[in-house]
Design an enzyme around this catalytic site. Structure first.
Site, PDB file in Angstrom:
ATOM      1  N   SER A  66      20.205 -20.951 -11.400  1.00  0.00           N
ATOM      2  CA  SER A  66      21.603 -21.295 -10.950  1.00  0.00           C
ATOM      3  C   SER A  66      22.373 -22.474 -11.642  1.00  0.00           C
ATOM      4  O   SER A  66      23.426 -22.392 -11.840  1.00  0.00           O
ATOM      5  CB  SER A  66      21.380 -20.863  -9.475  1.00  0.00           C
ATOM      6  OG  SER A  66      21.340 -19.650  -8.883  1.00  0.00           O
ATOM      7  N   ALA A 154      24.100 -16.118 -10.509  1.00  0.00           N
ATOM      8  CA  ALA A 154      23.648 -17.526  -9.876  1.00  0.00           C
ATOM      9  C   ALA A 154      24.133 -17.533  -8.530  1.00  0.00           C
ATOM     10  O   ALA A 154      25.052 -16.975  -7.815  1.00  0.00           O
ATOM     11  CB  ALA A 154      24.442 -18.570 -10.622  1.00  0.00           C
ATOM     12  N   LYS A 155      23.543 -18.228  -7.686  1.00  0.00           N
ATOM     13  CA  LYS A 155      23.547 -18.543  -6.316  1.00  0.00           C
ATOM     14  C   LYS A 155      24.540 -19.711  -6.062  1.00  0.00           C
ATOM     15  O   LYS A 155      23.998 -20.819  -5.592  1.00  0.00           O
ATOM     16  CB  LYS A 155      22.235 -18.596  -5.412  1.00  0.00           C
ATOM     17  CG  LYS A 155      22.341 -18.116  -3.765  1.00  0.00           C
ATOM     18  CD  LYS A 155      21.109 -17.845  -3.349  1.00  0.00           C
ATOM     19  CE  LYS A 155      21.223 -17.982  -1.861  1.00  0.00           C
ATOM     20  NZ  LYS A 155      21.895 -16.724  -1.364  1.00  0.00           N
ATOM     21  N   VAL A 156      25.862 -19.604  -6.220  1.00  0.00           N
ATOM     22  CA  VAL A 156      26.673 -20.590  -6.038  1.00  0.00           C
ATOM     23  C   VAL A 156      27.626 -20.799  -4.669  1.00  0.00           C
ATOM     24  O   VAL A 156      27.915 -19.720  -4.485  1.00  0.00           O
ATOM     25  CB  VAL A 156      27.892 -20.595  -7.147  1.00  0.00           C
ATOM     26  CG1 VAL A 156      28.847 -21.633  -7.202  1.00  0.00           C
ATOM     27  CG2 VAL A 156      27.168 -20.474  -8.738  1.00  0.00           C
ATOM     28  N   TYR A 160      30.459 -17.791  -1.742  1.00  0.00           N
ATOM     29  CA  TYR A 160      30.336 -17.672  -0.509  1.00  0.00           C
ATOM     30  C   TYR A 160      31.412 -17.236   0.404  1.00  0.00           C
ATOM     31  O   TYR A 160      31.654 -16.780   1.514  1.00  0.00           O
ATOM     32  CB  TYR A 160      29.202 -18.101   0.149  1.00  0.00           C
ATOM     33  CG  TYR A 160      27.633 -17.425  -0.374  1.00  0.00           C
ATOM     34  CD1 TYR A 160      27.295 -16.521   0.356  1.00  0.00           C
ATOM     35  CD2 TYR A 160      27.328 -18.079  -1.385  1.00  0.00           C
ATOM     36  CE1 TYR A 160      25.922 -15.973  -0.275  1.00  0.00           C
ATOM     37  CE2 TYR A 160      26.345 -17.330  -2.120  1.00  0.00           C
ATOM     38  CZ  TYR A 160      25.533 -16.413  -1.490  1.00  0.00           C
ATOM     39  OH  TYR A 160      24.421 -15.839  -2.020  1.00  0.00           O
TER      40      TYR A 160
END
Ligand code: PMP
Length: 299
Positions: A66, A154-156, A160
């Protein structure tokens, strides 16, 4: 929810410090524009009585990926970060816990790359839920972001905002959780979990591309393979899920959680009689198994 108190220790840029004493820069590019990457990891008290971080390597590998995808410098050894995470559990006296690493940028009010990066890892108590409760899910009016505009694998942090809007909307309307569609109107995922549905003993889940490649999703696929439960990864519209035999969300935080209804339509089978329930049980035993890192498989 209280995440920390005066005795809580976090890891911050190479040091173990008190959460209440850690300081950050208000000019951080992450705070202003949402460019930061993180992981959501769980530790479980295992049958051996020792804490095990479930799929630690897979989570830290995804954190690294990420970070690299959004060009935040990543100068850490994942092996060391796993050790740090175990030490944090120890220092905070936790076994059943949530572990949150966050990589964030230094000061930059511009929209260019930031060369300075920081890491923090915190842990807090999170009892294993592994519950039997079924949830009521509703289609969200918020779509998942267009993968041509965002890096959905990607865990951006900024992604969220979409999850928070969808989850809040569902709960404001009296449901437990939202289901988000992708840009083409196909089922994508929940605000923080991947989705499966079951029909005639076979499971269906959206393919990678417009969703976060969940580590729990990969684990579920693995469980299905081991148990000869057929799974098809393909796009489908929400209508296909309605009146199916069962459906569930899966994610590190959610674990495997069955649905009671989707858009107010109940499922054809009782949860207890489904293959989905078998998968839920298998996941439960897997997370509390003794060995430290069951597998690093990423789908
Ligand atoms: N989709 C989204 C949008 C998520 O935030 C999460 C939680 N990380 C998942 C799926 C499930 O991923 P994992 O199984 O790796 O926790």
């Amino acid at each position: 929810m209280q995440y920390y108190d005066a005795s809580t220790i976090i890891y911050y840029d190479g040091k173990f410090v008190h959460a209440t004493e850690a300081k950050t820069d208000l000019y951080s590019q992450s705070l202003h524009y949402g460019i930061a990457v993180f992981e959501g990891i769980r530790a479980y008290n295992t049958v051996s009585g020792q804490a095990k971080i479930f799929k630690a390597a897979a989570h830290f590998n995804r954190l690294q990926r990420s970070s690299e995808l959004v060009h935040i410098p990543y100068e850490y050894s994942n092996e060391q970060l796993i050790e740090v995470s175990y030490e944090l559990l120890d220092r905070n006296g936790l076994q059943d816990a949530y572990i949150r690493p966050l990589i964030f940028c230094g000061p930059n009010m511009g929209l260019g790359k930031t060369s300075e990066a920081h890491i923090m890892i915190c842990v807090w108590q999170w009892p294993a839920l592994l519950g039997e409760k079924l949830i009521r899910v509703v289609t969200s009016p918020y779509e998942r972001p267009n993968p041509k505009g965002f890096l959905m694998e990607a865990k951006v942090s900024g992604h969220y905002v979409n999850s928070i809007l969808a989850g809040q909307d569902a709960r404001d309307r009296g449901y437990d959780e939202a289901l988000l569609l992708d840009l083409n109107g196909n089922v994508a995922e929940g605000p923080g979990a991947n989705v499966f549905f079951e029909k005639d003993g076979k499971l269906f889940t959206p393919p990678l591309g417009n969703i976060l490649p969940g580590i729990t999703r990969a684990t579920v696929l693995h469980i299905c393979k081991e148990r000869n439960i057929e799974v098809e990864e393909r796009f489908f519209k929400p209508e296909e899920m309605k009146g199916a035999d069962a459906a569930f969300f899966c994610g590190t935080a959610a674990e495997v959680v069955g649905w009671e209804s989707y858009d107010d339509i109940p499922f054809a089978k009782s949860w207890k009689t489904t293959s989905s329930k078998i998968i839920q049980e298998a996941y439960k035993s897997l997370v509390i198994e003794k060995q430290k890192d069951y597998s690093t498989v990423l789908a």
